[in-house]
Scaffold this motif. Structure first.
Motif, short mmCIF file in Angstrom:
data_model
loop_
_atom_site.label_atom_id
_atom_site.label_comp_id
_atom_site.label_asym_id
_atom_site.label_seq_id
_atom_site.Cartn_x
_atom_site.Cartn_y
_atom_site.Cartn_z
N ALA A 28 0.84 -1.20 0.00
CA ALA A 28 0.00 0.00 0.00
C ALA A 28 0.87 1.25 0.00
CB ALA A 28 -0.93 -0.01 1.21
N GLY A 29 1.93 1.25 0.78
CA GLY A 29 2.81 2.41 0.84
C GLY A 29 3.52 2.68 -0.48
N LEU A 30 4.04 1.63 -1.10
CA LEU A 30 4.72 1.81 -2.39
C LEU A 30 3.74 2.25 -3.47
CD1 LEU A 30 7.20 -1.21 -2.45
CD2 LEU A 30 7.78 1.22 -2.41
N THR A 31 2.55 1.69 -3.46
CA THR A 31 1.54 2.08 -4.45
C THR A 31 1.12 3.54 -4.24
OG1 THR A 31 0.75 -0.20 -4.52
CG2 THR A 31 -0.71 1.47 -5.42
N ALA A 32 0.98 3.95 -3.00
CA ALA A 32 0.64 5.35 -2.72
C ALA A 32 1.77 6.28 -3.15
CB ALA A 32 0.35 5.53 -1.23
N LEU A 33 3.00 5.85 -2.93
CA LEU A 33 4.16 6.66 -3.34
C LEU A 33 4.17 6.85 -4.86
CD1 LEU A 33 6.68 8.06 -2.25
CD2 LEU A 33 7.90 5.93 -2.57
N GLU A 34 3.86 5.79 -5.59
CA GLU A 34 3.78 5.91 -7.05
C GLU A 34 2.67 6.88 -7.45
OE1 GLU A 34 5.34 1.47 -8.30
OE2 GLU A 34 3.20 1.84 -8.06
N GLY A 35 1.53 6.78 -6.79
CA GLY A 35 0.43 7.69 -7.09
C GLY A 35 0.77 9.14 -6.79
N LEU A 36 1.45 9.35 -5.68
CA LEU A 36 1.86 10.71 -5.33
C LEU A 36 2.89 11.26 -6.32
CD1 LEU A 36 2.06 10.44 -1.44
CD2 LEU A 36 0.36 11.67 -2.81
N ALA A 37 3.78 10.41 -6.78
CA ALA A 37 4.77 10.84 -7.78
C ALA A 37 4.06 11.24 -9.08
CB ALA A 37 5.79 9.75 -8.03
N LEU A 38 3.08 10.45 -9.50
CA LEU A 38 2.31 10.79 -10.70
C LEU A 38 1.56 12.11 -10.52
CD1 LEU A 38 0.72 7.45 -11.95
CD2 LEU A 38 2.18 8.99 -13.25
N GLY A 40 2.31 14.55 -8.46
CA GLY A 40 3.28 15.65 -8.43
C GLY A 40 3.75 16.03 -9.82
N LEU A 41 4.02 15.03 -10.64
CA LEU A 41 4.44 15.31 -12.02
C LEU A 41 3.31 15.97 -12.80
CD1 LEU A 41 6.73 15.09 -14.04
CD2 LEU A 41 5.95 12.79 -14.59
N GLY A 42 2.08 15.54 -12.55
CA GLY A 42 0.93 16.16 -13.22
C GLY A 42 0.76 17.62 -12.83
N VAL A 43 0.92 17.93 -11.55
CA VAL A 43 0.81 19.33 -11.10
C VAL A 43 1.94 20.15 -11.71
CG1 VAL A 43 1.04 20.81 -9.06
CG2 VAL A 43 -0.44 18.80 -8.99
N TYR A 44 3.15 19.58 -11.75
CA TYR A 44 4.28 20.29 -12.35
C TYR A 44 4.01 20.60 -13.82
CZ TYR A 44 8.87 21.10 -14.38
OH TYR A 44 9.92 21.63 -15.08
N MET A 45 3.51 19.61 -14.56
CA MET A 45 3.22 19.83 -15.98
C MET A 45 2.13 20.88 -16.18
SD MET A 45 3.58 16.09 -17.76
CE MET A 45 3.27 16.72 -19.40
N LEU A 46 1.12 20.86 -15.32
CA LEU A 46 0.08 21.89 -15.41
C LEU A 46 0.65 23.27 -15.13
CD1 LEU A 46 -3.13 20.42 -13.72
CD2 LEU A 46 -2.90 21.31 -16.03
N PHE A 47 1.50 23.36 -14.11
CA PHE A 47 2.10 24.63 -13.76
C PHE A 47 2.96 25.16 -14.91
CE2 PHE A 47 5.63 27.09 -11.94
CZ PHE A 47 4.91 28.12 -11.36
N VAL A 48 3.77 24.29 -15.50
CA VAL A 48 4.61 24.69 -16.62
C VAL A 48 3.74 25.10 -17.81
CG1 VAL A 48 6.25 23.83 -18.35
CG2 VAL A 48 6.64 23.40 -15.93
N GLY A 49 2.66 24.38 -18.03
CA GLY A 49 1.77 24.71 -19.14
C GLY A 49 1.07 26.04 -18.97
N ILE A 50 0.77 26.39 -17.74
CA ILE A 50 0.03 27.64 -17.48
C ILE A 50 0.99 28.81 -17.26
CG2 ILE A 50 -1.51 28.80 -15.85
CD1 ILE A 50 -2.84 26.02 -15.44
N LEU A 67 -1.97 12.94 -16.29
CA LEU A 67 -1.22 12.36 -15.17
C LEU A 67 -2.00 12.45 -13.86
CD1 LEU A 67 2.46 13.43 -15.91
CD2 LEU A 67 1.46 11.16 -16.04
N LEU A 68 -2.71 13.55 -13.66
CA LEU A 68 -3.53 13.65 -12.44
C LEU A 68 -4.64 12.60 -12.44
CD1 LEU A 68 -3.79 17.52 -11.99
CD2 LEU A 68 -2.60 15.89 -10.51
N ALA A 69 -5.24 12.37 -13.61
CA ALA A 69 -6.28 11.34 -13.68
C ALA A 69 -5.68 9.95 -13.45
CB ALA A 69 -6.98 11.41 -15.04
N ALA A 119 14.43 2.66 -10.29
CA ALA A 119 13.60 2.82 -9.09
C ALA A 119 12.16 2.40 -9.36
CB ALA A 119 13.65 4.26 -8.60
N LEU A 120 11.62 2.83 -10.49
CA LEU A 120 10.24 2.48 -10.83
C LEU A 120 10.08 0.98 -11.06
CD1 LEU A 120 7.35 3.34 -11.48
CD2 LEU A 120 8.10 3.83 -13.81
N ALA A 121 11.02 0.38 -11.76
CA ALA A 121 10.94 -1.06 -12.02
C ALA A 121 11.06 -1.86 -10.72
CB ALA A 121 12.02 -1.48 -13.00
N LEU A 122 11.97 -1.46 -9.85
CA LEU A 122 12.12 -2.16 -8.57
C LEU A 122 10.87 -2.04 -7.71
CD1 LEU A 122 15.82 -1.34 -7.58
CD2 LEU A 122 14.88 -3.54 -8.32
#
Length: 149
Positions: A28-38, A40-50, A67-69, A119-122
């Protein structure tokens, strides 16, 4: 006249709930970490886009929203795993199976992305191993002879 109070039966003792196995909590922790990374990247891309100056603002904004979806799936699955819900294993495994081609693509680009790919593969392989472990499947009520919850 005094009314006699009926004798009350002693309160039944309830066994404390059995906690989730560590393997399920780690998954659960690793899956949540992956979701949070996605996310975060989605928010970053939105910020850069705007606010930034990307080559294509529309593409950056669309990518950020996508990415947020996509971040919703592992986050919901992680919550379900943490609560010991049987249904959450499927979305968590799907997330990991989707992460493996992404890791390969990152690895193929080379450079600094190799570390992210490893890191992602592991993480993906670890979560799959944790979720197919008999201890985790038993805790989720999955296995031969189990009744549907």
């Amino acid at each position: 006249m005094s009314k006699k109070q009926p004798a009350q039966a002693p309160a039944p003792t309830v066994a404390p709930p059995v906690g989730l196995p560590g393997r399920l909590t780690a998954a659960a922790g690793l899956t949540a970490l992956e979701g949070l990374a996605l996310a975060g990247l989605g928010v970053y891309m939105l910020f850069v886009g705007i606010a930034g100056d990307p080559d294509s603002p529309q593409q950056a904004e669309t990518g950020g929203i996508t990415l947020l979806a996509l971040a919703a799936l592992p986050l919901i699955a992680a919550r379900g795993l943490r609560l010991g819900r049987r249904w959450s294993r499927g979305p968590a495994l799907i997330t990991q199976l989707m992460a493996l081609p992404v890791a390969w693509t990152l690895y193929s680009t080379g450079g600094a992305m190799i570390a992210a790919a490893v890191a992602l593969a592991l993480a993906a392989v670890a979560v799959v191993a944790l979720l197919v472990n008999p201890t985790a499947t038993e805790a989720l009520g999955i296995g031969p002879g189990e009744q549907a919850r």
